[in-house]
Design a protein around this motif. Structure first.
Motif, PDB file in Angstrom:
ATOM      1  N   TYR A 416      90.694 -35.520 -11.708  1.00  0.00           N
ATOM      2  CA  TYR A 416      89.595 -35.303 -10.849  1.00  0.00           C
ATOM      3  C   TYR A 416      88.350 -34.800 -11.696  1.00  0.00           C
ATOM      4  O   TYR A 416      87.027 -35.181 -11.381  1.00  0.00           O
ATOM      5  CB  TYR A 416      89.898 -34.274  -9.590  1.00  0.00           C
ATOM      6  CG  TYR A 416      90.591 -34.992  -8.658  1.00  0.00           C
ATOM      7  CD1 TYR A 416      89.649 -35.217  -7.282  1.00  0.00           C
ATOM      8  CD2 TYR A 416      91.962 -35.142  -8.549  1.00  0.00           C
ATOM      9  CE1 TYR A 416      90.261 -35.751  -6.331  1.00  0.00           C
ATOM     10  CE2 TYR A 416      92.352 -35.607  -7.381  1.00  0.00           C
ATOM     11  CZ  TYR A 416      91.587 -36.084  -6.241  1.00  0.00           C
ATOM     12  OH  TYR A 416      92.058 -36.530  -5.128  1.00  0.00           O
ATOM     13  N   ARG A 417      88.494 -33.950 -12.516  1.00  0.00           N
ATOM     14  CA  ARG A 417      87.474 -33.519 -13.482  1.00  0.00           C
ATOM     15  C   ARG A 417      86.955 -34.625 -14.225  1.00  0.00           C
ATOM     16  O   ARG A 417      85.561 -34.672 -14.555  1.00  0.00           O
ATOM     17  CB  ARG A 417      87.834 -32.364 -14.577  1.00  0.00           C
ATOM     18  CG  ARG A 417      88.164 -30.890 -13.875  1.00  0.00           C
ATOM     19  CD  ARG A 417      87.001 -30.624 -13.526  1.00  0.00           C
ATOM     20  NE  ARG A 417      86.928 -29.116 -13.099  1.00  0.00           N
ATOM     21  CZ  ARG A 417      86.006 -28.416 -12.788  1.00  0.00           C
ATOM     22  NH1 ARG A 417      84.641 -28.910 -12.373  1.00  0.00           N
ATOM     23  NH2 ARG A 417      85.827 -27.184 -12.342  1.00  0.00           N
ATOM     24  N   LEU A 418      87.847 -35.415 -14.712  1.00  0.00           N
ATOM     25  CA  LEU A 418      87.255 -36.676 -15.586  1.00  0.00           C
ATOM     26  C   LEU A 418      86.521 -37.695 -14.587  1.00  0.00           C
ATOM     27  O   LEU A 418      85.663 -38.166 -15.126  1.00  0.00           O
ATOM     28  CB  LEU A 418      88.398 -37.435 -16.251  1.00  0.00           C
ATOM     29  CG  LEU A 418      88.033 -38.126 -17.516  1.00  0.00           C
ATOM     30  CD1 LEU A 418      87.714 -37.370 -18.812  1.00  0.00           C
ATOM     31  CD2 LEU A 418      89.300 -39.150 -17.852  1.00  0.00           C
ATOM     32  N   HIS A 419      87.189 -37.920 -13.371  1.00  0.00           N
ATOM     33  CA  HIS A 419      86.217 -38.856 -12.593  1.00  0.00           C
ATOM     34  C   HIS A 419      84.900 -38.204 -12.133  1.00  0.00           C
ATOM     35  O   HIS A 419      84.126 -38.963 -11.817  1.00  0.00           O
ATOM     36  CB  HIS A 419      87.285 -39.080 -11.283  1.00  0.00           C
ATOM     37  CG  HIS A 419      86.890 -40.097 -10.462  1.00  0.00           C
ATOM     38  ND1 HIS A 419      85.958 -39.989  -9.394  1.00  0.00           N
ATOM     39  CD2 HIS A 419      87.105 -41.574 -10.427  1.00  0.00           C
ATOM     40  CE1 HIS A 419      85.704 -41.114  -8.707  1.00  0.00           C
ATOM     41  NE2 HIS A 419      86.189 -41.901  -9.695  1.00  0.00           N
ATOM     42  N   GLU A 420      84.776 -37.141 -11.877  1.00  0.00           N
ATOM     43  CA  GLU A 420      83.650 -36.340 -11.838  1.00  0.00           C
ATOM     44  C   GLU A 420      82.444 -36.878 -12.694  1.00  0.00           C
ATOM     45  O   GLU A 420      81.439 -36.957 -12.589  1.00  0.00           O
ATOM     46  CB  GLU A 420      83.839 -34.798 -11.669  1.00  0.00           C
ATOM     47  CG  GLU A 420      82.388 -34.249 -11.211  1.00  0.00           C
ATOM     48  CD  GLU A 420      82.728 -32.985 -11.142  1.00  0.00           C
ATOM     49  OE1 GLU A 420      81.577 -32.002 -11.190  1.00  0.00           O
ATOM     50  OE2 GLU A 420      83.797 -32.161 -11.576  1.00  0.00           O
ATOM     51  N   LYS A 421      82.832 -36.577 -13.971  1.00  0.00           N
ATOM     52  CA  LYS A 421      81.972 -36.989 -15.053  1.00  0.00           C
ATOM     53  C   LYS A 421      81.709 -38.552 -15.160  1.00  0.00           C
ATOM     54  O   LYS A 421      80.606 -38.939 -15.365  1.00  0.00           O
ATOM     55  CB  LYS A 421      82.801 -36.392 -16.358  1.00  0.00           C
ATOM     56  CG  LYS A 421      82.826 -34.830 -16.467  1.00  0.00           C
ATOM     57  CD  LYS A 421      83.349 -34.649 -17.982  1.00  0.00           C
ATOM     58  CE  LYS A 421      83.662 -33.252 -18.208  1.00  0.00           C
ATOM     59  NZ  LYS A 421      84.094 -33.039 -19.597  1.00  0.00           N
ATOM     60  N   PHE A 422      82.677 -39.277 -14.870  1.00  0.00           N
ATOM     61  CA  PHE A 422      82.496 -40.809 -14.757  1.00  0.00           C
ATOM     62  C   PHE A 422      81.545 -40.941 -13.914  1.00  0.00           C
ATOM     63  O   PHE A 422      80.416 -41.885 -13.911  1.00  0.00           O
ATOM     64  CB  PHE A 422      83.843 -41.365 -14.801  1.00  0.00           C
ATOM     65  CG  PHE A 422      83.738 -43.015 -14.566  1.00  0.00           C
ATOM     66  CD1 PHE A 422      83.714 -43.734 -15.714  1.00  0.00           C
ATOM     67  CD2 PHE A 422      83.650 -43.535 -13.351  1.00  0.00           C
ATOM     68  CE1 PHE A 422      83.347 -44.929 -15.604  1.00  0.00           C
ATOM     69  CE2 PHE A 422      83.559 -44.958 -13.187  1.00  0.00           C
ATOM     70  CZ  PHE A 422      83.529 -45.672 -14.412  1.00  0.00           C
ATOM     71  N   VAL A 423      81.585 -40.500 -12.756  1.00  0.00           N
ATOM     72  CA  VAL A 423      80.640 -40.770 -11.461  1.00  0.00           C
ATOM     73  C   VAL A 423      79.254 -40.277 -12.027  1.00  0.00           C
ATOM     74  O   VAL A 423      78.193 -40.876 -11.434  1.00  0.00           O
ATOM     75  CB  VAL A 423      81.164 -40.060 -10.196  1.00  0.00           C
ATOM     76  CG1 VAL A 423      79.892 -40.458  -9.203  1.00  0.00           C
ATOM     77  CG2 VAL A 423      82.629 -40.772  -9.718  1.00  0.00           C
ATOM     78  N   LYS A 424      79.339 -39.265 -12.503  1.00  0.00           N
ATOM     79  CA  LYS A 424      77.898 -38.576 -12.887  1.00  0.00           C
ATOM     80  C   LYS A 424      77.481 -39.463 -14.140  1.00  0.00           C
ATOM     81  O   LYS A 424      76.327 -38.898 -14.852  1.00  0.00           O
ATOM     82  CB  LYS A 424      77.750 -37.037 -13.094  1.00  0.00           C
ATOM     83  CG  LYS A 424      78.283 -36.536 -11.713  1.00  0.00           C
ATOM     84  CD  LYS A 424      78.247 -35.019 -12.040  1.00  0.00           C
ATOM     85  CE  LYS A 424      78.593 -34.348 -10.718  1.00  0.00           C
ATOM     86  NZ  LYS A 424      78.718 -32.701 -10.966  1.00  0.00           N
ATOM     87  N   GLU A 425      78.085 -40.323 -14.940  1.00  0.00           N
ATOM     88  CA  GLU A 425      77.671 -40.936 -15.939  1.00  0.00           C
ATOM     89  C   GLU A 425      77.611 -40.241 -17.221  1.00  0.00           C
ATOM     90  O   GLU A 425      76.645 -40.165 -18.026  1.00  0.00           O
ATOM     91  CB  GLU A 425      76.404 -41.892 -15.677  1.00  0.00           C
ATOM     92  CG  GLU A 425      76.409 -42.828 -14.626  1.00  0.00           C
ATOM     93  CD  GLU A 425      74.923 -43.674 -14.677  1.00  0.00           C
ATOM     94  OE1 GLU A 425      74.192 -43.323 -15.333  1.00  0.00           O
ATOM     95  OE2 GLU A 425      75.069 -44.517 -13.603  1.00  0.00           O
ATOM     96  N   GLN A 426      78.518 -39.184 -17.256  1.00  0.00           N
ATOM     97  CA  GLN A 426      78.589 -38.238 -18.322  1.00  0.00           C
ATOM     98  C   GLN A 426      79.804 -38.644 -19.388  1.00  0.00           C
ATOM     99  O   GLN A 426      79.683 -37.971 -20.368  1.00  0.00           O
ATOM    100  CB  GLN A 426      78.895 -36.788 -18.081  1.00  0.00           C
ATOM    101  CG  GLN A 426      77.738 -36.331 -16.951  1.00  0.00           C
ATOM    102  CD  GLN A 426      78.142 -34.870 -16.494  1.00  0.00           C
ATOM    103  OE1 GLN A 426      79.292 -34.342 -16.760  1.00  0.00           O
ATOM    104  NE2 GLN A 426      77.122 -34.485 -15.655  1.00  0.00           N
ATOM    105  N   LEU A 427      80.527 -39.842 -19.232  1.00  0.00           N
ATOM    106  CA  LEU A 427      81.409 -40.067 -20.119  1.00  0.00           C
ATOM    107  C   LEU A 427      81.042 -41.158 -21.156  1.00  0.00           C
ATOM    108  O   LEU A 427      81.632 -41.312 -22.233  1.00  0.00           O
ATOM    109  CB  LEU A 427      82.629 -40.713 -19.340  1.00  0.00           C
ATOM    110  CG  LEU A 427      83.762 -39.643 -18.595  1.00  0.00           C
ATOM    111  CD1 LEU A 427      84.692 -40.614 -18.138  1.00  0.00           C
ATOM    112  CD2 LEU A 427      84.165 -38.721 -19.735  1.00  0.00           C
TER     113      LEU A 427
END
Length: 632
Positions: A416-427
């Motif tokens: 969930y933490r990683l998916h949040e970064k993915f949606v915010k284009e932080q990955l």
């Protein structure tokens, strides 16, 4: 002799009067003309350079062309999946504990009650491990949001700490705080690191919580077992026609989708043959009748009935969960297609990739490159690197395993933490992945009609039940059936392509046009300019250096011999004569500035002896009346 010109008269006047003002006037006029000529030349050159710079800056520009042609078209691949991925009757043993916890939460929160399940639990290993995990991540009802919540499983109140992530459209709850339910995920290595996921709708909260545990369970079941638990081609397909001819399950290729179970692709091209059609219209496309079997649906996993389809190229991966089209039961769904091919120019014209080989992301789907493949593969790689396991909905990287709470108890919080970064284009995945330069697209137009009709319902269901009779022991209901038609509306192929707006020939032509317009210059003129400013300048510099070297050698040789310098050695060269040093060009003005010898007086130049200045008469003798009176 001819009449004197203006320049000759001016020269005669200046030399006889020896007026310095006259010289200054002549010199000033020459300098002014030269200044104006230089200014106009520099302006023209600057304008030409500006135009050439603009041409160079717009060199990598593209023009778009659209071509429409009528021809026989290849039929695309059509992938069909049941919305319910697995038969619920076959999955009850694996999902017994999860279903029991879900029903208990519904009973506690909504007063929902149901008789005790009569299903016999035969898989104790799944139930024992699941029961302990459900205690760690229960559904919560928030009373004093977000500080206090009630465990819907045990009914006990607990304090809540951590960041709040509202999964609905707005983080502001418009209703009572008692309507908010959700669940809490904490880091297994650090219990103080928690994330609270809340939902203002109980339906969304229960489904999200159910899918979370559902993926845990399915990740531990072998692929061969899951394929048996899903629908076979005989279960899904009742009738099939293509281009007016009958077809069957041999024309469909099965592939297993993690979220949708067994899916079947028509015209996949795996046998090396791709079907085509030469006639448009619904009668010459693909027509299938699907058996949905609504009674065997999982009530908590899916809340809609029907099938999902996607139209794609044979070399593309069907992303059912992203761009799939849903078709409903008891209806005939007609999907008309328009085929378009698009091709963009790659670098330096646009930031696209031809094959994806230049993208530093491994393709996990074994299909041709696309932006979606890159994004999903990038996230899966980040999931393996950060969480130590792979997300269940995407293909496995080499050497990785799917996440489950047995081996990876911390994976949910990490996901969930990683998916949040993915949606915010932080990955960084959105920055790495690029669009494909060439792709095929089928624009779909969907229409729906009631099927079967009221007057034909009785006999059609009887016939279809008879055809299906050897496999099921019940009469079919129209809510279990879906009629699908996929066809080309026309055979016009649209090809959209980008072409370079400028080439080397066009650039040279534009450059020559600018030179001809502003300086009346051609290729020969350019060659002469190069010759004057480069070749002649180089020769002058080389000659100057040769003269200096020669003089240095003569001086050195004379010093060795001890000879004094002679008059011949002191002879001035033309470029050393101060008389010849002038900023003007060698014109009449320069001649006026030549110094005179010291001993000789200033010469006086007689006026020109032109015969036109003499008075001549046409009479040989003087007339008597013109004689003076004194002579008489």
């Amino acid at each position: 002799p001819q009449a004197p010109t203006l320049s000759e008269l001016m020269r005669w006047y200046c030399l006889n009067t020896n007026t310095h003002g006259c010289r200054r006037i002549v010199v000033s006029r020459g300098r002014l003309r030269r200044f104006i000529w230089i200014l106009l030349t520099l302006s023209a050159v600057g304008l030409i350079l500006w135009q050439c710079a603009e041409l160079l800056m717009n060199y990598y520009s593209a023009s778009v062309s659209v071509t429409v042609q009528f021809q026989k078209l290849p039929f695309p691949a059509v992938t069909i999946c049941n919305i319910n991925p697995y038969k619920y009757s076959s999955m009850k043993d694996y999902l017994f504990e999860l279903d029991k916890e879900t029903k208990k939460a519904l009973e506690t929160f909504y007063g929902f009650s149901e008789g005790k399940s009569k299903v016999r639990r035969s898989l104790d290993e799944w139930n024992s491990t699941g029961s302990d995990f459900f205690k760690q991540i229960p559904l919560l009802k928030f009373e004093d949001f977000p500080k206090t919540a009630t465990d819907l499983r045990s009914g006990q109140k607990r304090k809540i700490e951590g960041s709040v992530f509202h999964k609905d459209s707005s983080i502001v709850n418009s209703g009572d705080s008692n309507d908010i339910i959700g669940f809490q995920l904490c880091d297994a290595n650090n219990s103080s690191e928690c994330a609270l996921y809340t939902f203002s709708s109980g339906v969304n909260a229960i489904q999200e919580w159910y899918k979370l545990h559902y993926m845990n369970i399915m990740a531990q079941i072998p692929l061969e077992t899951k394929e048996k638990l899903s629908y076979s081609a005989d279960d899904l397909l009742l009738t099939c026609f293509f281009d007016g001819l009958s077809c069957d399950k041999r024309h469909f290729t099965r592939f297993h989708h993690p979220l949708h179970g067994n899916c079947y692709t028509f015209n996949s091209g795996e046998n090396g043959t791709i079907l085509s059609t030469s006639t448009g219209g619904s009668e010459y496309g693909l027509q299938v009748v699907l058996y949905i079997d609504e009674a065997d649906y999982n009530p908590f996993l899916v809340t809609s009935t029907g099938a999902k389809i996607i139209v794609h190229d044979q070399n593309e991966y069907p992303f059912i969960e992203d761009i799939g089209t849903e078709i409903e039961t008891a209806a005939a769904t007609s999907i008309g297609m328009h085929f378009t091919q698009s091709r963009k120019l790659s670098k330096p014209y646009s930031d696209c990739t031809e094959t994806g080989a230049d993208i530093p992301v491994e393709n996990l789907y074994n299909k041709s490159y696309s932006l979606q493949i890159c994004l999903h593969s990038c996230f899966q790689k980040a999931m393996v690197d950060s969480c130590g396991c792979a997300q269940y909905a995407q293909p496995l990287p080499a050497g990785a395993e799917y996440c489950n709470y047995k081996k990876n108890p911390n994976w949910m919080y990490c996901y969930y933490r990683l998916h949040e970064k993915f949606v915010k284009e932080q990955l960084g995945c959105q920055q790495i992945c690029k669009d494909a330069c060439s792709f095929k697209e089928w624009a779909l137009t969907t229409s729906i009609a009631q099927w079967p009709s009221t007057v034909s319902e009785d006999w059609m269901l009887r016939v279809l039940s008879w055809d299906k009779g050897q496999k099921i022991n019940k009469k079919l209901n129209k809510t279990d059936l879906a009629n699908l038609m996929v066809f080309y509306k026309d055979l016009n192929e649209r090809f959209i392509s980008e072409n370079p707006a400028n080439t080397l020939v066009i650039l040279l032509s534009n450059f020559g046009g600018q030179l001809g317009l502003w300086m009346s210059c051609s290729v020969v003129c350019v060659i002469e300019i190069v010759e004057v400013f480069f070749i002649d300048s180089l020769s002058i510099v080389m000659r100057r250096q040769w003269q200096k070297a020669k003089k240095w050698w003569n001086d050195r040789k004379r010093d060795r011999l001890g000879k004094p310098p002679q008059a011949g050695d002191l002879e001035r060269q033309g470029h050393d004569n101060p008389v010849c040093i002038d900023e003007d060009l060698p014109t009449f003005n320069t001649a006026l500035r030549l110094p005179l010898p010291q001993d000789n007086p200033l010469p006086r130049t007689p006026p020109p002896n032109y015969s036109t200045l003499q008075l001549e008469t046409a009479f040989t003798e003087q007339l008597p009346d013109t004689l003076e009176v004194g002579q008489h």
